[in-house]
Write a protein that holds these residues in place. Structure first.
Motif, short mmCIF file in Angstrom:
data_model
loop_
_atom_site.label_atom_id
_atom_site.label_comp_id
_atom_site.label_asym_id
_atom_site.label_seq_id
_atom_site.Cartn_x
_atom_site.Cartn_y
_atom_site.Cartn_z
N HIS A 1 4.24 8.60 -33.86
CA HIS A 1 4.38 7.26 -33.32
C HIS A 1 3.24 6.87 -32.38
CE1 HIS A 1 6.07 3.38 -32.93
NE2 HIS A 1 5.61 3.45 -31.71
N HIS B 1 12.71 7.04 -34.13
CA HIS B 1 13.09 5.91 -34.98
C HIS B 1 12.59 6.12 -36.42
CE1 HIS B 1 9.25 3.68 -33.40
NE2 HIS B 1 8.95 4.45 -34.42
N HIS B 2 11.74 7.12 -36.60
CA HIS B 2 11.34 7.46 -37.97
C HIS B 2 12.36 8.38 -38.63
CE1 HIS B 2 7.25 5.79 -37.59
NE2 HIS B 2 7.40 6.10 -36.32
#
Ligand SMILES: [Cu+2]
Lengths: 211, 606
Positions: free
Chosen positions: B255, B304-305
């Protein structure tokens, strides 16, 4: 209008006169150590997240235990080496090359003593308990974490030995005390990392295994 | 080699030429050019890979490629664009312009800078060598375990990928250390932190992200290499390992990596817009602090991945909220750019066109990003073409549009000649149309269920038209870059002479001749504001910098050229390659590395 690039000042890219008053090579060492924190942080987090998840023996705490008194001694050896390192830096800063040499060699010696202890521990685990790097997930994460720390100590020993050799060639003087100081920063960092590993891996053991 | 005082004047005045001078250069501008040219070639390779992928998807059931070739091409497209194109293109601007913008004669560690470039070049070559030795990596650019493990990837592919990334990581780490120190310590008199151009600020944040985010992926790759070569089982659940561990370590890097790719483009646009709007950046302080905020928040949102891995409602909520928070500093920046254009007398030259399109395209990518910040929405969208649409709007519509704006803006400084405006505008409109034609329909096919990375698809799902438009769009993008290449090749010989400051910009790099002399600044400038060249005619030194003092009078010492960075970089790469080709090479590589490093340390720097 005045300019700081006065002819007499030899405004080269290498003079460390800069805005913050920080010295380039020292600043870069601190940034590098910040990066190293993330490196060991990731290795330690890996070890902790895989802790107690071995599916086959030998389980630490069951089939075998860490030899805490032994590792305490070797951890103390490493910590004392930091004291020797401090004395080496102090010696070079007052221009005492002989003292610098002695304390650098003492630091190296203590570092090698620590590495010897690690080698002894690894072989004991391997020979007595059959714990290899591929035996179970404890073996993998333990050897990789402590192994990478050991590799850092080894690099530190080679670095300090190089400084000792330089000193015999007459290339180390009071004006180059920064060389010793920067090596010292690295050395202290590696020691501190060992304190964290010692607490999390050894003192928080035994942690069993299996499900 | 030492340049003694007698040679000094000569060393300063003469511009070294020839292949050897490029192999041994430690000049940040030359290294910047090397980065730019190399990265652009990799960008073209990555583009050709994308075109092949699009040809395979042009019609249902196509067999342009074999499934194996297809997997290699989409993997290498992603890997190449992220690590070998956008990152080093940003590094090109970083190298060339950050020292100029802060009023420095070079970076803090010129030889380390050369080392970074050579490691990057060798790492990129090593990675692409896989195409001719047994096939390229074929498991997607984020290399999810256990696909990369021996039982699913028995050939050398995963080794090329893991070692290649590890080597490339060393290049980026070395560069990040160098530029953090350069920006902290090498600023000209009066160049306080809050007078640094936004591009310098965003690169500063980016270099911190690199320094702190690369170690986790280094560890992830080390564990993978141990799994593959020393029979450990870090990512194999049947032996107590954990494939999710890979995802955590990868995305803790991955990220921040998104911001590593996009923040430099934020900076470029923040420098370009004020120049063409003829007014200072609206809310400079907000741009700086929101950039720092994005950098911090970037480290706490990685999972969030991983919503689809089933982390549970608490973790899902925490990461969702943190992710949505990032929309605030990002939105602040967008308002800053709009505020800069607002009531400005904007001259829509090519750089400005790309910069404005950047804002629009990035907003679309940002909006779809906030959509899958919500776990329930993400579970619908994950692994679909919707995601492909999202990150291309961010990384192509964002990073590449920004970098292209930067190229049109700053190439006159590098080449000394202006690019052709007409060709530039043709490039712009073709690229804008081609880009949207390629990636906008992906939102629809994605929501209609088309999975990403699918080799082909059956007719009758209603995906045919969209896929055909996407392929046509991809070729329009490719054609648009032909105009760019033609433009640069023609203009570098016959373009209008650029002069010091063709755009009437306000920052320091425009105070010196184009192309800049080897020593950059004959006398170091004294800075009193954010836009020193807009301070008015009183500041004669900045408007005619080299007038009063020659570099010889100012005793400018230039760092000596050195081939040890090249040798050391070769040693590093060989040591890595040995893990693929046999440990003898690793031994030789380490010896070369040590010889190079010691010679480097003992070589006089100036
Ligand atoms: Cu993300």
């Amino acid at each position: 209008m005045t300019t700081t690039a006065h002819p007499a000042q030899h405004a080269t890219v290498f003079d460390d006169h800069r805005r913050t008053g920080l010295i380039n090579r020292k600043t870069v060492m601190w940034v590098f150590l910040g990066s190293e924190c993330m490196f060991f942080g990731s290795l330690i987090a890996t070890y902790m997240s895989l802790r107690g998840r071995s599916l086959n023996p030998p389980y630490p705490g069951a089939e075998f235990s860490f030899d805490i008194p032994f590792t305490t001694v070797s951890a103390t050896v490493l910590l004392i080496s930091s004291l020797a390192m401090v004395l080496a830096v102090a010696a070079i800063q007052r221009g005492d090359i002989r003292g610098t040499r002695i304390w650098l060699l003492a630091t190296c010696g203590l570092g090698m003593l620590f590495l010897g202890g690690q080698f002894y521990e690894f072989t004991t685990f391997f020979v007595a308990e059959g714990l290899g790097i591929d035996t179970n997930i404890f073996g993998s994460s333990f050897y990789v974490l402590t192994g990478f720390h050991g590799a850092h100590v080894t690099v530190g020993v080679l670095w300090l030995l190089s400084l000792v050799i330089l000193s015999f060639r007459g290339k180390l003087s009071q004006s180059s005390s920064l060389d010793v100081e920067i090596a010292g920063l690295y050395w202290h960092f590696v020691d501190i990392v060992w304190i964290v590993i010692f607490v999390l891996v050894y003192l928080l053991a035994p942690h069993g295994g299996g499900h | 080699m030492t340049v003694n005082v007698g040679q000094l004047g000569h060393a300063v005045a003469a511009k070294p030429t020839g292949l050897w001078s490029w192999l041994t250069t430690v000049d940040h501008k030359r290294i910047g050019i090397l980065y730019g040219v190399t990265a652009f070639i990799f960008f073209l390779i990555g583009g050709i890979e994308a075109l092949l992928v699009r040809m395979q998807l042009f019609v249902p059931g196509a067999t342009v490629l074999t499934p194996d070739q297809y997997n290699q091409l989409f993997t290498m497209h992603g890997t190449t664009m992220v690590f070998l194109a956008i990152m080093p293109l940003n590094a090109a601007f970083l190298n060339y312009f950050v020292p100029l913008m802060i009023g420095a004669r070079d970076v803090a560690f010129p030889r380390l800078n050369a080392f970074s470039y050579w490691v990057f070049l060798f790492g990129g070559l090593l990675m692409n060598l896989s195409f001719v030795i047994g096939g390229a990596p074929d498991f997607g650019w984020f290399g999810y375990a256990p696909l990369t493990e021996r039982q699913f990837s028995p050939e050398l592919r995963a080794d090329f990928w893991a070692i290649g990334l590890q080597v490339l990581g060393i290049a980026s780490l070395a560069a990040s250390f160098n530029f953090i120190v350069t920006i902290i310590n090498m600023r000209a008199p009066g160049m306080t932190l809050m007078r640094m151009p936004p591009f310098v600020w965003m690169q500063f944040v980016t270099q911190w992200l690199l320094a702190l985010a690369l170690p986790p992926i280094a560890v992830a790759l080390i564990l993978l290499i141990f799994d593959r070569h020393f029979s450990t089982n870090f990512y194999l659940s049947e032996w107590g390992g954990d494939p999710i561990l890979w995802q955590h370590l990868f995305w803790i890097f991955g990220h921040p990596e998104v911001y590593i790719l996009i923040l430099p483009a934020f900076g470029m646009v923040s420098d370009i817009l004020p120049t063409f709007a003829r007014k200072p950046l609206f809310g400079y302080t907000f741009v700086v602090y929101s950039g720092i905020a994005i950098g911090f928040l970037g480290f706490i949102v990685w999972a969030h991945h991983m919503f689809a891995t089933g982390m549970g409602p608490v973790a899902d909520s925490a990461f969702a909220i943190a992710t949505m928070l990032i929309a605030i500093p990002t939105g602040v920046k967008i308002f800053n750019w709009i505020g800069t254009l607002w009531l400005g007398q904007t001259a829509y030259k090519t750089p400005a066109l790309f910069a404005v399109a950047f804002i629009a395209m990035f907003i679309i990518g940002g909006l779809s990003g906030v959509m899958h910040a919500s776990p329930p929405a993400d579970l619908q969208q994950t692994d679909s073409y919707f995601i492909v649409a999202h990150f291309h709007y961010v990384l192509f519509g964002g990073a590449i549009f920004g970098i292209t704006a930067g190229a049109y803006y700053w190439l006159p400084k590098i080449l000394g000649r202006m690019l052709n405006e007409r060709l530039g505008q043709i490039h712009f409109w073709l690229m804008l149309i081609g880009f949207n034609l390629t990636f906008f329909p992906m939102h629809f096919v994605g929501l209609n269920g088309m999975p990403r990375r699918t080799y082909t698809y059956p007719a009758g799902f209603g995906w045919e038209l969209m896929n055909q438009l996407e392929t046509i769009g991809a070729f329009i993008i490719a054609i648009s870059f032909l105009f760019f290449i033609y433009n640069v090749l023609v203009s570098m010989r016959s373009g209008a002479i650029a002069g010091n400051n063709p755009w009437g910009a306000g920052t320091l790099e425009w105070s010196i001749p184009s192309p800049p002399p080897v020593y950059n600044f004959a006398t170091l400038p004294v800075v009193r504001s954010l836009y020193p060249l807009w301070d008015g005619p009183n500041d004669s030194r900045l408007t005619t910098p080299a007038a009063s003092t020659t570099p010889e009078e100012a005793h400018v010492h230039l760092p000596n050229p050195s081939y040890w960075p090249l040798v050391t970089a070769f040693g590093v790469t060989l040591a890595g390659a040995g893990i693929i080709f046999g440990f003898v090479l690793t031994g030789i590589g380490i010896l070369i590395l040590l010889a190079g490093a010691y010679s480097w340390a003992l070589e006089p720097a100036s």
